[in-house]
Design an enzyme around this catalytic site. Structure first.
Site, PDB file in Angstrom:
ATOM      1  N   ILE A  65       0.823  -1.203   0.000  1.00 44.43           N
ATOM      2  CA  ILE A  65       0.000   0.000   0.000  1.00 44.43           C
ATOM      3  C   ILE A  65       0.857   1.253   0.000  1.00 44.43           C
ATOM      4  O   ILE A  65       0.454   2.308  -0.498  1.00 44.43           O
ATOM      5  CB  ILE A  65      -0.976  -0.006   1.210  1.00 44.43           C
ATOM      6  N   ALA A  66       2.081   1.164   0.537  1.00 43.69           N
ATOM      7  CA  ALA A  66       2.973   2.324   0.556  1.00 43.69           C
ATOM      8  C   ALA A  66       3.348   2.760  -0.856  1.00 43.69           C
ATOM      9  O   ALA A  66       3.571   3.954  -1.107  1.00 43.69           O
ATOM     10  CB  ALA A  66       4.232   2.014   1.365  1.00 43.69           C
ATOM     11  N   LYS A  93      -5.405   2.327   7.824  1.00 41.74           N
ATOM     12  CA  LYS A  93      -6.483   1.733   8.598  1.00 41.74           C
ATOM     13  C   LYS A  93      -6.410   0.214   8.514  1.00 41.74           C
ATOM     14  O   LYS A  93      -5.749  -0.307   7.603  1.00 41.74           O
ATOM     15  CB  LYS A  93      -7.854   2.244   8.135  1.00 41.74           C
TER      16      LYS A  93
END
Length: 359
Positions: free
Chosen positions: A16-17, A102
Site C-alpha cells: 500500500i505504501a 487503517k
C-alpha cells in the site's frame, strides 16, 4: 495550496505504501519524500528503485532512524495494525505528524493511548480512508442533505467483498496473522463500510450494534466473513457486510423517503479520473405490480488527481498550516475514533454470540 512543503518519512515498504508514494510524487509543490525506513537497508533500496524515488531520498535500515531525522515533518505509517501503538507513539514523541493506514488500532483503548500523545504534542493525525477525499464524496453529501431528492435518510447499506483466497495455514498475508492484523476482514475492509455508514448519517453514532450470524474464521483465527446492523433510536438503520471469500463488490446504498443514492465502487473508483453515482427518485409500481420504474440520473465526477493524492494533499495542507503557526484539525481524530468504536462493537457482538451491544 500555499504554505511550506511538507517533508515525509515513510515507515515500512508494504504494498500500500507504493500507492501513497505514487500519490506523493504527483504533488511536487506540496510534498517531498525525505526518507524511507525499513527493517533492512536492502528492502529500502529495492523499494526506492522500484518506485523511482529521487536520488536524494534518505534510505534507513530502521524505523527509528526516520523518526530521528530532523528534516522529516510527518510520517506515513503503513505498518500492520498490531504495530501502530508502538510506532505512532514513537513518532508523536519525536514531533512527527501522522498519516496512518487503517484500521488504526486493534482496540479503542490502544487508539486512545497513542492519540493522547498525538494531541499532547499538537500534531496532525489522519487515517488513510481515501474515499473521504474524493470530490464525489462531497458531491454525494450535498445530495443526501437535499431533502427534496433523497428525503429523510432511513437506511444505509455498505458491502465490501473481495476474494483473497484464504488458504489453509494463512500466514503469507499479514491479514491472516492475529498478532499483526487480528481484526481480519472486519478491520481491513469492514472499516470502509462502517465509515460510509457513519458518513451518510453525518457521523451521528448509533444506539445499538448487532452482529449477524454466520461469521467465519480462518484456521489462523481471523475473521474472513462478517456483517452487522447498526440502529439509531429513531429507527434509522445501517447494515454492513464484508468478506474475503467472494468476487469484488464495493456497493453503497443510501435509501430515503423520496429517493435512493447508489454507488457501485465507493472504496476505490473503477476509473482514477472519473467516478459516478446514481440517484433514483419517484419510484412507482406498474399496473398489477408486474414491474416498477423510477426517474434515474447518473452523475459523473471528474478529478485531476486520484483520491489518494487528494488525501495526501489535504493532510499536507493541514500539516503546513501547523508548521506556519496554526493548530491541528480535530475532525480526523473524531471520525477515526467513532469508526474504531463501531468496529470493536461489531467484534464484541460476534464474540458474544451476536448479542446486541448498546453504546
Amino acid at each position: 495550496m500555499g504554505g511550506r512543503k511538507v517533508r515525509f518519512g515513510i515507515l515500512g515498504c508494504a504494498g500500500i505504501a507504493e500507492k501513497l508514494v505514487r500519490a506523493m510524487l504527483m504533488l511536487p509543490e506540496q510534498v517531498q519524500i525525505t526518507a524511507v525506513g525499513s527493517r533492512s537497508l536492502g528492502k529500502a533500496q529495492a523499494f526506492a528503485a522500484r518506485n523511482k524515488l529521487p536520488a536524494d531520498v534518505k534510505l534507513y535500515e530502521s524505523y527509528d532512524a526516520v523518526l530521528d531525522d530532523g528534516e522529516v515533518d510527518a510520517v506515513y505509517l503503513p505498518l500492520p495494525t498490531g504495530l501502530h501503538l508502538e510506532w505512532v507513539t514513537k513518532a508523536a514523541e519525536k514531533g512527527k505528524h501522522v498519516l496512518l493506514e487503517k484500521p488504526v488500532a486493534p482496540t479503542v483503548e490502544e487508539l486512545d493511548e497513542f492519540l493522547a500523545v498525538v494531541e499532547r504534542n499538537q500534531l496532525q493525525f489522519m487515517d488513510g480512508t481515501m474515499f473521504m477525499h474524493h470530490p464525489r464524496t462531497a458531491q454525494m453529501q450535498q445530495v443526501l442533505r437535499n431533502s427534496q431528492v433523497v428525503g429523510e435518510l432511513r437506511e444505509v447499506i455498505a458491502v465490501f467483498i473481495t476474494d483473497l483466497g484464504v488458504p489453509t495455514g494463512w500466514t503469507s498475508d499479514i491479514r491472516g496473522q492475529p498478532h499483526l492484523d487480528g481484526l481480519g476482514c472486519l478491520g481491513d475492509i469492514g472499516w470502509y463500510c462502517i465509515r460510509l455508514i457513519l458518513w451518510a448519517y453525518d457521523f451521528e453514532m448509533p444506539h445499538t450494534v448487532t452482529a449477524h450470524s454466520g461469521s467465519k474464521l480462518s484456521d489462523t483465527g481471523v475473521l474472513t466473513v462478517c456483517g452487522a446492523t447498526f440502529e439509531w433510536k429513531d429507527g434509522r438503520i445501517g447494515t454492513m457486510r464484508t468478506s474475503f471469500l467472494g468476487d469484488m463488490v464495493m456497493k453503497g446504498i443510501c435509501a430515503g423517503s423520496k429517493g435512493t443514492l447508489e454507488i457501485d465502487d465507493f472504496v476505490i473508483p473503477k476509473k482514477e479520473d472519473l467516478a459516478s453515482y446514481r440517484v433514483k427518485e419517484a419510484t412507482v409500481w406498474e399496473d398489477r405490480s408486474i414491474g416498477w420504474g423510477s426517474r434515474e440520473e447518473v452523475h459523473q465526477v471528474k478529478t485531476s488527481l486520484p483520491q489518494e493524492a487528494l488525501m495526501v494533499q489535504e493532510f499536507s495542507r493541514l500539516v503546513s498550516n501547523i508548521l506556519d503557526g496554526g493548530v491541528p484539525e480535530p475532525v480526523w481524530v473524531t471520525v477515526a475514533r467513532k469508526t474504531q468504536i463501531l468496529l470493536n462493537a461489531v467484534k464484541s457482538s460476534i464474540e458474544s454470540n451476536c448479542n446486541t451491544i448498546t453504546l
